[in-house]
Every structure is written in structure tokens, then in C-alpha cells.
Design an enzyme around this catalytic site. Structure first.
Site, PDB file in Angstrom:
ATOM      1  N   HIS A 129      39.605  20.683  21.104  1.00  0.00           N
ATOM      2  CA  HIS A 129      40.209  19.380  21.639  1.00  0.00           C
ATOM      3  C   HIS A 129      41.492  19.506  22.285  1.00  0.00           C
ATOM      4  O   HIS A 129      42.246  20.716  21.483  1.00  0.00           O
ATOM      5  CB  HIS A 129      40.248  18.317  20.166  1.00  0.00           C
ATOM      6  CG  HIS A 129      40.679  16.934  20.511  1.00  0.00           C
ATOM      7  ND1 HIS A 129      42.182  16.883  20.860  1.00  0.00           N
ATOM      8  CD2 HIS A 129      39.904  15.864  20.712  1.00  0.00           C
ATOM      9  CE1 HIS A 129      42.193  15.277  21.055  1.00  0.00           C
ATOM     10  NE2 HIS A 129      40.935  14.994  20.912  1.00  0.00           N
ATOM     11  N   ASP A 206      41.191  22.631  12.562  1.00  0.00           N
ATOM     12  CA  ASP A 206      41.172  21.031  12.847  1.00  0.00           C
ATOM     13  C   ASP A 206      39.982  20.616  12.233  1.00  0.00           C
ATOM     14  O   ASP A 206      38.975  20.637  12.698  1.00  0.00           O
ATOM     15  CB  ASP A 206      41.225  21.159  14.222  1.00  0.00           C
ATOM     16  CG  ASP A 206      40.872  19.804  15.141  1.00  0.00           C
ATOM     17  OD1 ASP A 206      40.694  18.778  14.216  1.00  0.00           O
ATOM     18  OD2 ASP A 206      40.909  19.668  15.972  1.00  0.00           O
ATOM     19  N   GLN A 209      36.755  16.312  13.008  1.00  0.00           N
ATOM     20  CA  GLN A 209      35.468  15.937  13.271  1.00  0.00           C
ATOM     21  C   GLN A 209      34.416  16.190  12.311  1.00  0.00           C
ATOM     22  O   GLN A 209      33.225  16.131  12.052  1.00  0.00           O
ATOM     23  CB  GLN A 209      34.917  16.597  14.655  1.00  0.00           C
ATOM     24  CG  GLN A 209      35.333  15.853  15.664  1.00  0.00           C
ATOM     25  CD  GLN A 209      35.234  14.397  16.041  1.00  0.00           C
ATOM     26  OE1 GLN A 209      34.188  13.821  15.373  1.00  0.00           O
ATOM     27  NE2 GLN A 209      35.943  13.672  16.785  1.00  0.00           N
ATOM     28  N   LYS A 232      39.235   8.439  11.288  1.00  0.00           N
ATOM     29  CA  LYS A 232      37.739   8.929  11.645  1.00  0.00           C
ATOM     30  C   LYS A 232      37.023   9.213  10.533  1.00  0.00           C
ATOM     31  O   LYS A 232      35.668   9.277  10.453  1.00  0.00           O
ATOM     32  CB  LYS A 232      37.635  10.284  12.498  1.00  0.00           C
ATOM     33  CG  LYS A 232      38.156  10.302  13.644  1.00  0.00           C
ATOM     34  CD  LYS A 232      38.003  11.504  14.599  1.00  0.00           C
ATOM     35  CE  LYS A 232      37.961  11.488  15.987  1.00  0.00           C
ATOM     36  NZ  LYS A 232      39.298  11.422  16.652  1.00  0.00           N
ATOM     37  N   CYS A 370      38.766  14.595  25.890  1.00  0.00           N
ATOM     38  CA  CYS A 370      40.105  15.537  25.695  1.00  0.00           C
ATOM     39  C   CYS A 370      39.535  16.823  25.325  1.00  0.00           C
ATOM     40  O   CYS A 370      40.349  17.402  24.390  1.00  0.00           O
ATOM     41  CB  CYS A 370      40.756  14.678  24.542  1.00  0.00           C
ATOM     42  SG  CYS A 370      41.289  13.110  24.520  1.00  0.00           S
TER      43      CYS A 370
END
Lengths: 412, 150
Positions: A129, A206, A209, A232, A370
Site C-alpha cells: 500500500h 503492515d 489488512q 479496519k 492506494c
């Protein structure tokens, strides 16, 4: 749609926890398939926010009065909930940020600026991302370091051998998405961490997600930095988490200066506070932290294993249904995937799909997500993306399929 | 007519599938690039202006049905017209997309472009319909700055 649905793994009654899903969009029931962009909020999170403002609100870490002490306690209780949620050893290893983006920027500007110099390398992947690309590019401009990119194949799977070859004596940090937001690929993070640690290189994951979709155990992973966003994981916006191993955080310079991050201040010298407070300058997003705690407790109550299994069932059902439509191409077909399905429909631009979907009450994402380098890899300007949350069911997938057929009719 | 049918009129779909004046002239005289970072639409508008008259206009790029059809129909409508009239048409076109003025009451310089009136019900798509036009204006101004909808 003639085949019976697989067994639902999560009780249909959980859907009722999300008041927004009762709404209609353009006179159609709302089918929300954009949880990878942001998840909807259960009533317990909404109530925790309004309850805190109605009866519990005060600033934290300073008042001697009861209200402030209670607010401080609630705030630090939420930090402990986060510790439980990702399996950290200590609560002080968790820093509240505005989101994943700020967490990555924090690491870049503190760890990165103190550890990297000209010619050093930061290793990322092609499927990142923008928030795991641009902070490193800024760092490279500041330090003369170089950004190195591990490649993926045409299924959206990281080429691990290529990645291993890119690790060398100049590599000072490896920063990789746990799960790709545009493709759904679950990266082999254990292997990546082992490869990096074999050469004493710290790894940042990261987890924006991943955290909503699977159990996370930062100690089992032995990861050095882990980041995720509150919004999220069914929590409020504007709140996120940076996990860092205590030894690393202690050695890092502060990110921003201000109140709460100091022990003592004179005009000659300022002594910084202990972690995590060293990295939390100013009055934080107190309500956001408390709402995040409520969201994580809600998820723990359901069980991340169950949520992962439920979303895997939805993904496999959706993949099967979309593969039956000859005009549909799924982009991102890695073996290990989370509940994200990016696709293209022949002859229909994703932006047009998005509009037609919206008119049918189906919320999906259309765009580059993104992740423009990912779009470039697959030679598309954009994709349509459906992503699943714990509240989605097989009927939602049926609606997705029906709406694709509707779009093809409009464009025929 | 449903909002969706009003948006995706036959003419629009036909132009999006078979865009007119979809080419790069040789040699290139004047051009500008336009992008919509939200959806990744990219196009280039090419111009050949002689004595303030648009002698030739064409475009290239990729985009959604609305932006491609708008670019295609723009080139058809504006070819051969004085620059001043092209600007006036853009103003009317913009009004058609954003205001509630009944198209039939306006002084009709739009011709076939009035099929875009359905876009009005989709505020998120106005930028798609105007991308080519803003790009044209950049080319006309001679600044050649890349145009972005954001």
C-alpha cells in the site's frame, strides 16, 4: 444461485450487531463489501464512545480527581486489550497512533532516521500500500538510503527466493504487508522474518489488512514492529497501533515533542518519559482508544479463528461464483488469501461498475486501492474490489454476482 | 427512465466502445494530459488551433465509459469551432452536469452532448464527464500543466 449455500460459520445474529446494515441504499438492502477500506461498527463500539463522553470523559494521566483517574484507567485498560489481541509481552510495547500510516511514519522518522545512512537499504515488496512505500521514500530522501523492492508473480504471490537474494549487509529494515489490500495475498511473514533475522535485520509488518481477519501473535512471529488501524478492526477512525519490541522502542528517539512525553522540562534539558508515553505527545485520541478496546473485546468474544474461517468460506464461495462468469477476471490468485477479491469485468471500467453496484445497494471499492505499483504489475488502471467482514453472508456474495450480471446487461 | 439508464444512454455506451478522434496527430502541435487519481483515468487531448479556430482535436487514453464518451463527443462537437465558442459550450456543459436547470430551457449549443444530463444524479461522476474538458482548457491556455481532478 441454484446451489445451496455452504454452512455459515458465524451466527447470522451477529449481523444485527451492526445497526448501519439495516439501512437501505437506493431502496435496496445495503450489501457492504468494502470492509478492506473500512469496517462498519458494532453497537458495542458506538455505545462505548457515547458512554465515555456521557459519563466517563476527562483528560488522562494528569488529573487527581476521580473522573480523570477513571478515564486514565479505561485508556490503559484498552492498551492491555490490544496487548492481549496481538499477543505482545508487555502493554508498554504498544503505542497509540492515528492509524497504520502514522505508525509506519513513526518508525521511519525515529528508528529509520537514527539507524539509516547513505547507501543503506530498506526492503519492501511490490504489493505494498502507498502507506508502506511513501514513508520510506521520504526517509530515503532524508538519509540517502535506497528503497529495494521484492517482486511478486502474476498470481500476486511474493517471490520469496528473489526476496531472500535482496537481503544483504546494507539492508537495515524489512517492511512488508502481512496481507495485501489490493490482492488479498497473505505473505509468508514467518519465512520473511526468519530470513531477515538471520542477518540481524528488524522487520516491520503492515498489519492493517491482517488484524481484522486472523489471529495475530507478535511474539510467536518474533516480529519487531507491527502496525494496524482501529477503523479496519471495527473500531473508531483516527486510532491505530504501533507494536514495537521494548528494547527497540527504548533506543529510538521520540517522534513528536509535547506534553505527556516528558519526565521533566527545563530550558536547558528535557528528559523524556518512559515508553510508551515517550511516543504519545499531547492529549491522545482518548475516546478512540476506548472504542478500539471495545472493538477488540468484541472480536475476542467471537474468536478470530472463527472470523478467519467464516471469511475464508465467503472467499472460496465468491471465487467459485466469479470464476463461473467468463467475462470476469480475478486479479490476485495467490494460494494464501484473506477475504479480498479484486476483479475486472471485460469491457466495463471499474468506476462504471462501482456506480452500477451502488445503484443496486452494493458497496464495493473501485480504483487503484492506494497500490498503484500493483495496478502497474497487472497492467490495469484500476480494479473493482469486494472485501468481506464478519457480518457478510453468502447472500451478499449472490448479490455481488447478480450485480455483475446487471452491469453486463447495462453495457451489452 | 431509471437513473442508471439515464446515465448510461445508448449514445454514451456506443462512444465509450468506439471513441471518435481517438488518435495522436503527427506531428503533435499542442496537447495536455489529464488524470483522475481517484479512479486512474488518464487521457491526453491533442489540439491544432489556427487563428483561434480549433482545426483539429483528438484524444488518447483510458478511462471509464463516462470519461471516454465525454472526450469522444467533445472532439466531435468542438472540431472546426472558434475557441471562444468552445469555451461557451464547456460552460453550458458544466451547467448541465451540475445545476438543475432544465436542459431544454437553456440556449442549446450542446447538441448531442445533452445526453450527459443523467450525470447530474451522480455527483461522484461529474469529474469523469469533465476530465477531457479541463484537459482541453489546459491545452488551450498553453500552460501544458497536467490536469488533475483532485
Amino acid at each position: 444461485m441454484t446451489t445451496p449455500h455452504p454452512q455459515a460459520l458465524i451466527s447470522e445474529s451477529l449481523r444485527a450487531d451492526f445497526p448501519i446494515l439495516e439501512q437501505k441504499m437506493h431502496d435496496k438492502p445495503l450489501v457492504y463489501l468494502d470492509s478492506a477500506a473500512s469496517a462498519q461498527k458494532p453497537q458495542v463500539v458506538i455505545d462505548s464512545l457515547s458512554g465515555f463522553y456521557e459519563t466517563g470523559y476527562a483528560n488522562i494521566h494528569r488529573g487527581v480527581y476521580k473522573l480523570s483517574q477513571d478515564a486514565t484507567e479505561a485508556f490503559e485498560h484498552a492498551r492491555n486489550t490490544v496487548r492481549d489481541f496481538i499477543g505482545a509481552a508487555e502493554a508498554r510495547e504498544l503505542i497509540f497512533t492515528r492509524g497504520t500510516t502514522e505508525a509506519i511514519n513513526l518508525v521511519a522518522q525515529t528508528y529509520g532516521r537514527s539507524a539509516l545512512g547513505p547507501g543503506d537499504e530498506i526492503l519492501i515488496t511490490e504489493m505494498e500500500h502507498h502507506s508502506n512505500i511513501v514513508p520510506w521514500q521520504i526517509l530515503c530522501e532524508q538519509t540517502g538510503a535506497k528503497l529495494v523492492v521484492g517482486l511478486m508473480d502474476d498470481t500476486g504471490t511474493l517471490l520469496l527466493e528473489n526476496f531472500a537474494e535482496l537481503i544483504n549487509a546494507r539492508t537495515k529494515l524489512v517492511a512488508v504487508s502481512h496481507v495485501s489490500n489490493a490482492l488479498g495475498t497473505i505473505n509468508p511473514v514467518r519465512e520473511i522474518i526468519e530470513l531477515a533475522h538471520a542477518q540481524n535485520i528488524p522487520v516491520l509488518l503492515d498489519g492493517a489488512q491482517a488484524a481484522p481477519h486472523m489471529p495475530i501473535d507478535v511474539q510467536a512471529l518474533d516480529v519487531d514492529f507491527y502496525t494496524f488501524s482501529g477503523h479496519k478492526v471495527y473500531g473508531p477512525t483516527g486510532i491505530g497501533v504501533l507494536y514495537g519490541k521494548a528494547a527497540l522502542l527504548e533506543a529510538m528517539p521520540p517522534y513528536q515533542g509535547g506534553g505527556d512525553m516528558i519526565l521533566s522540562v527545563t530550558f536547558e534539558k528535557t528528559e523524556y518519559n518512559e515508553i510508551p508515553h515517550k511516543f504519545e505527545a499531547g492529549t491522545p485520541n482518548i475516546a478512540g482508544v476506548i472504542g478500539l478496546g471495545a472493538a477488540l473485546e468484541y472480536l475476542q468474544g467471537i474468536g478470530m479463528d472463527r472470523i478467519a474461517a467464516h471469511e475464508a468460506a465467503l472467499l472460496s464461495y465468491a471465487t467459485e461464483k466469479l470464476e463461473e462468469i467468463p467475462q470476469v477476471t480475478i486479479i490476485g490468485t495467490a494460494k494464501e488469501k484473506a477475504g479480498v477479491i479484486s476483479f475486472a469485468v471485460e469491457g466495463i471500467h471499474p468506476h462504471d461498475l462501482g456506480t452500477i453496484f451502488d445503484m443496486d445497494g452494493v458497496a464495493i471499492r473501485a480504483g487503484h486501492h492506494c497500490a498503484q505499483p500493483v495496478m502497474e504489475h497487472f497492467g490495469v488502471p484500476a480494479t473493482a474490489r469486494a472485501s468481506f467482514g464478519l457480518y457478510n453472508n453468502f447472500e451478499d456474495v449472490d448479490m455481488l454476482v447478480q450485480t455483475i450480471q446487471h452491469a453486463m446487461e447495462v453495457f451489452s | 427512465m431509471s437513473d442508471l439508464r439515464a446515465l448510461y444512454q445508448e449514445v454514451i455506451l456506443e462512444h465509450s466502445k468506439n471513441p471518435r478522434n481517438f488518435r495522436m496527430p503527427d506531428p503533435v502541435d499542442n496537447f495536455a494530459n489529464g488524470i483522475n487519481p481517484l479512479c486512474g483515468d488518464k487521457l491526453t487531448v491533442y489540439l491544432h488551433v489556427v487563428d483561434d479556430v480549433i482545426e483539429d482535436i483528438s484524444f488518447e487514453g483510458s478511462g471509464c465509459a463516462i470519461s471516454t464518451a465525454s472526450a469522444s463527443m467533445m472532439t466531435q462537437r468542438l472540431k472546426g469551432l472558434p475557441v471562444e465558442q468552445a469555451n461557451a459550450i464547456f460552460e453550458q456543459f458544466h451547467e448541465l452536469l451540475t445545476s438543475n436547470i432544465d436542459q431544454e430551457t437553456s440556449d442549446d449549443q450542446l447538441g448531442k452532448l445533452s445526453v450527459f444530463s443523467g450525470v447530474r444524479e451522480f455527483p461522484m461522476r461529474v469529474k469523469c464527464a469533465t476530465l477531457a474538458w479541463h484537459t482541453l482548457q489546459s491545452a488551450l491556455s498553453g500552460e501544458h500543466a497536467d490536469v488533475s481532478t483532485e
